[in-house]
Design a protein around this motif. Structure first.
Motif: not given
Length: 244
Positions: A74-85
């Protein structure tokens, strides 16, 4: 233990029957038979277990689930993706690859150049996107799935990102490389990736005003899904430390 993985919600030890889609995958794609073993995992509970096929009645699959343990990858740090639709297949490909590359939160983002069909985010579409995330977890060995947020406009999306993250807007008009910012985000990052056609100048300004650094991935124009893979791959590699 076999590396074959199949999602199973509400995972617990004992006799279980797979859902229709998973049963079809086990029978027709993997061609498992009675006595064969595989891994079942529940991305919501972040657990997994070994399972053994006990019977295959009328196209279904019943199995005996063994001891349930915590999933390890499982990921151990936060990673956000704002993905253009963008167009369905490209957007879904990006979702799948982002899951494999450790994204923890995905915000489908409406941009000026988003596909018109993307403005509709009904329950069926969100449900399909969640299935894509589970597929990405199954294929990559990941034990959980990213949090899928509701579709948001660009201003709302950039404002939703935690302030503790290094924020990077991938924009072909940027004067500098995104590389240094990706390396700086080793302990947490947020990426804004536009739809097909990219992010417009005023949208880049909105992102920059919200604390996003503007950076490019080189001189070539990349598709949305390619940019996602390239940026997240570079970010993951930047987090690695050479062994002494």
């Amino acid at each position: 233990m076999s590396r074959v993985r199949v999602p199973l919600s509400g995972l617990r030890a004992g006799l279980r029957e797979l859902e229709v889609d998973e049963a079809r995958y086990v029978r027709s794609v993997l061609r498992l038979r009675e006595g064969d073993t595989f891994i079942v995992f529940d991305p919501e509970q972040v657990v997994q277990a070994e399972a053994r096929v006990t019977s295959t009645p009328r196209g279904g699959v019943r199995c005996e689930v063994g001891e349930v343990t915590r999933a390890g990858r499982v990921p151990d740090v936060p990673a956000w993706l704002l993905l253009g639709v963008c167009k369905g297949d490209r957007f879904e490909w990006a979702l799948r690859e982002a899951t494999a590359l450790g994204v923890t939160d995905i915000v489908p983002t409406l941009c000026a150049r988003s596909a018109s069909s993307g403005t509709r985010a009904d329950a069926s579409r969100m449900g399909r996107w969640r299935k894509i995330l589970v597929q990405g977890a199954r294929q990559s060995g990941r034990g959980d799935v990213p949090t899928l947020h509701e579709v948001r406009g660009l201003r709302e999306a950039v404002a939703s990102v935690p302030g503790s993250l290094v924020r990077v807007c991938l924009w072909e008009g940027a004067a500098v490389s995104a590389g240094p910012w990706l390396r700086a985000g080793a302990s947490g990052v947020a990426l804004l990736v536009g739809p097909e056609g990219g992010i417009e100048v005023d949208e880049a300004g909105v992102a920059e005003a919200s604390g996003f650094a503007l950076g490019s991935l080189g001189p070539m124009i990349l598709r949305t899904e390619t940019a996602v893979i390239a940026a997240l791959g570079a970010w993951q590699m930047g987090r690695e430390r050479p062994s002494s």
